[in-house]
Design a protein around this motif. Structure first.
Motif, PDB file in Angstrom:
ATOM      1  N   ILE A 126       0.843  -1.178   0.000  1.00 23.81           N
ATOM      2  CA  ILE A 126       0.000   0.000   0.000  1.00 23.81           C
ATOM      3  C   ILE A 126       0.888   1.241   0.000  1.00 23.81           C
ATOM      4  O   ILE A 126       1.965   1.255   0.610  1.00 23.81           O
ATOM      5  N   SER A 127       0.465   2.279  -0.716  1.00 21.22           N
ATOM      6  CA  SER A 127       1.303   3.481  -0.847  1.00 21.22           C
ATOM      7  C   SER A 127       1.233   4.363   0.391  1.00 21.22           C
ATOM      8  O   SER A 127       2.246   4.909   0.839  1.00 21.22           O
ATOM      9  N   SER A 128       0.022   4.529   0.937  1.00 19.99           N
ATOM     10  CA  SER A 128      -0.151   5.436   2.066  1.00 19.99           C
ATOM     11  C   SER A 128      -1.333   4.993   2.920  1.00 19.99           C
ATOM     12  O   SER A 128      -2.345   4.524   2.384  1.00 19.99           O
ATOM     13  N   ILE A 129      -1.184   5.133   4.215  1.00 24.65           N
ATOM     14  CA  ILE A 129      -2.266   4.819   5.155  1.00 24.65           C
ATOM     15  C   ILE A 129      -2.531   6.056   5.998  1.00 24.65           C
ATOM     16  O   ILE A 129      -1.603   6.668   6.538  1.00 24.65           O
ATOM     17  N   ALA A 130      -3.805   6.426   6.097  1.00 22.46           N
ATOM     18  CA  ALA A 130      -4.201   7.562   6.926  1.00 22.46           C
ATOM     19  C   ALA A 130      -4.950   7.044   8.142  1.00 22.46           C
ATOM     20  O   ALA A 130      -5.922   6.297   8.020  1.00 22.46           O
ATOM     21  N   LEU A 131      -4.489   7.420   9.323  1.00 24.61           N
ATOM     22  CA  LEU A 131      -5.131   7.035  10.568  1.00 24.61           C
ATOM     23  C   LEU A 131      -5.908   8.219  11.130  1.00 24.61           C
ATOM     24  O   LEU A 131      -5.391   9.345  11.180  1.00 24.61           O
ATOM     25  N   SER A 132      -7.133   7.971  11.540  1.00 28.56           N
ATOM     26  CA  SER A 132      -7.944   9.023  12.151  1.00 28.56           C
ATOM     27  C   SER A 132      -7.509   9.227  13.595  1.00 28.56           C
ATOM     28  O   SER A 132      -7.501   8.285  14.393  1.00 28.56           O
ATOM     29  N   LEU A 133      -7.133  10.451  13.922  1.00 28.74           N
ATOM     30  CA  LEU A 133      -6.714  10.785  15.284  1.00 28.74           C
ATOM     31  C   LEU A 133      -7.159  12.211  15.575  1.00 28.74           C
ATOM     32  O   LEU A 133      -6.716  13.144  14.911  1.00 28.74           O
ATOM     33  N   ASP A 134      -8.022  12.374  16.559  1.00 29.16           N
ATOM     34  CA  ASP A 134      -8.623  13.677  16.817  1.00 29.16           C
ATOM     35  C   ASP A 134      -8.024  14.411  18.001  1.00 29.16           C
ATOM     36  O   ASP A 134      -8.312  15.591  18.201  1.00 29.16           O
ATOM     37  N   SER A 135      -7.212  13.733  18.798  1.00 25.75           N
ATOM     38  CA  SER A 135      -6.601  14.391  19.953  1.00 25.75           C
ATOM     39  C   SER A 135      -5.510  13.505  20.530  1.00 25.75           C
ATOM     40  O   SER A 135      -5.555  12.272  20.407  1.00 25.75           O
ATOM     41  N   LEU A 136      -4.525  14.132  21.171  1.00 23.23           N
ATOM     42  CA  LEU A 136      -3.535  13.375  21.930  1.00 23.23           C
ATOM     43  C   LEU A 136      -4.099  12.943  23.273  1.00 23.23           C
ATOM     44  O   LEU A 136      -3.559  12.040  23.925  1.00 23.23           O
ATOM     45  N   ASP A 137      -5.182  13.575  23.681  1.00 24.54           N
ATOM     46  CA  ASP A 137      -5.870  13.236  24.923  1.00 24.54           C
ATOM     47  C   ASP A 137      -6.766  12.025  24.654  1.00 24.54           C
ATOM     48  O   ASP A 137      -7.733  12.111  23.896  1.00 24.54           O
ATOM     49  N   SER A 138      -6.453  10.894  25.259  1.00 28.47           N
ATOM     50  CA  SER A 138      -7.202   9.665  24.988  1.00 28.47           C
ATOM     51  C   SER A 138      -8.675   9.791  25.357  1.00 28.47           C
ATOM     52  O   SER A 138      -9.536   9.223  24.673  1.00 28.47           O
ATOM     53  N   ALA A 139      -8.983  10.538  26.423  1.00 28.01           N
ATOM     54  CA  ALA A 139     -10.382  10.691  26.843  1.00 28.01           C
ATOM     55  C   ALA A 139     -11.188  11.420  25.776  1.00 28.01           C
ATOM     56  O   ALA A 139     -12.337  11.047  25.481  1.00 28.01           O
ATOM     57  N   ILE A 140     -10.604  12.457  25.175  1.00 31.90           N
ATOM     58  CA  ILE A 140     -11.308  13.222  24.139  1.00 31.90           C
ATOM     59  C   ILE A 140     -11.468  12.387  22.878  1.00 31.90           C
ATOM     60  O   ILE A 140     -12.557  12.327  22.291  1.00 31.90           O
TER      61      ILE A 140
END
Length: 348
Positions: A126-140
């Protein structure tokens, strides 16, 4: 294959400037299924109760073959969902696209990417994988994704992917701008900048969640208003900080123009107007989980991969009709702010 004369039949007066190479799509989205194990606040696709996984991966593979034979491999193939890793045969599908020379991408919430899955994705080239990440705060992050432990699993997925990837493969982060994570976005951007395994971080604006009744004032609905940035000054300050980082050649995937469009959108989401006609119709196509082929999801499909090859439908009368409808459409499609924003948009 149609001759060049046949190709010109379906180009109206406003399209005479389009060159042959411009009429080739530069990306194809495969929405391989409409289901997810999470319950994201900003996406209600998980509420889908119908069986949208009925098209075997083999049909997508055959369609990839027809794309290659008709257009060549200078195209991006994007695997999306729902959560595309729930799709049986997804690794073989990626392998098929990669072997043909397509630039292959996949967007995932990361929950299913353990060591074995990470290795399989990398080995599929695979050329590229995008991971969804909305915050460094795990609770958020876990709150927004509707499941405890998602943040931990996503971080593990990032670790495995960056550990196993080949130099030519990239791992990216995609983040949605919302009120609950607004104060975390700059820290997230700076963290991505300092992470040697992350190629870029791209931001999206919040749009009306999938599988909810269409409503131009959806963001005022108490079911969703808690997600909408409440103070214009604050969201503008965050976006301006992202623009500053982009201008300094940081790992921001968005263009400055798109980030400015975000500001205009957040200022008044009901009055965002495209300058000029919609540009869809030639630059991209999408295949949904039922196999229907679309130039625009607001218009009828032009075919289905279980019976049609791309040469059967790309320049067909129905495709010509759909392109005419697209040009006549004046709907403010919010998804266009997040996708293909460099084409057909400008700040008034």
């Amino acid at each position: 294959m149609p001759t060049e004369m046949h190709r010109d039949v379906f180009v109206d007066e406003r399209d005479k400037h389009i060159r042959k190479d411009v009429m080739k799509p530069h990306c194809c989205d495969f929405i391989v299924l409409e289901n997810c194990m999470l319950s994201c606040k900003m996406c209600h696709m998980w509420k889908c109760k119908e069986n949208y996984n009925q098209v075997p991966a083999l049909y997508y593979e055959k369609f990839i073959e027809s794309l290659y034979e008709y257009f060549g491999s200078e195209m991006q193939i994007q695997m999306v969902g729902g959560e595309p890793l729930l799709k049986p045969g997804i690794i073989d599908l990626i392998t098929t696209a990669s072997k043909k020379g397509f630039f292959t991408t996949l967007t995932s919430n990361g929950y299913l990417i353990d060591r074995k899955m990470a290795s399989a994705l990398i080995d599929a080239r695979i050329s590229s994988i995008a991971l969804s990440l909305d915050s460094l705060d795990s609770a958020i992050h876990d709150f927004l994704r509707g499941k405890q432990g998602v943040h931990k699993q996503t971080m593990k997925a990032l670790k495995y992917l960056t550990q196993y990837r080949y130099p030519e493969q990239s791992v990216c982060i995609v983040t949605t701008i919302m009120q609950p994570n607004l104060d975390d976005l700059i820290a997230l951007a700076d963290w991505a900048e300092g992470h040697s395994g992350i190629a870029c971080i791209s931001f999206q604006v919040l749009s009306q969640p999938f599988y909810t009744k269409e409503d131009v004032s959806w963001y005022k609905n108490p079911k969703f208003s808690f997600l909408w940035p409440q103070r214009e000054k604050e969201v503008f300050s965050v976006i301006d900080a992202l623009i500053e980082r982009k201008q300094k050649k940081k790992k921001i995937g968005n263009s400055v123009n798109q980030l400015n469009i975000f500001k205009k959108y957040f200022q008044n989401p009901e009055q965002f107007v495209k300058k000029g006609g919609c540009h869809l119709g030639y630059n991209s196509l999408s295949v949904n989980s039922s196999g229907n082929i679309y130039l625009c999801f607001e218009q009828p499909p032009i075919g289905n991969i279980m019976r049609d090859r791309i040469e059967d439908v790309w320049e067909s009368p129905i495709a010509h009709d759909v392109r005419s409808r697209i040009k006549a459409c004046n709907r403010n499609c919010k998804l266009m702010i997040n996708c293909f924003s460099e084409e057909g948009f400008s700040i008034e």
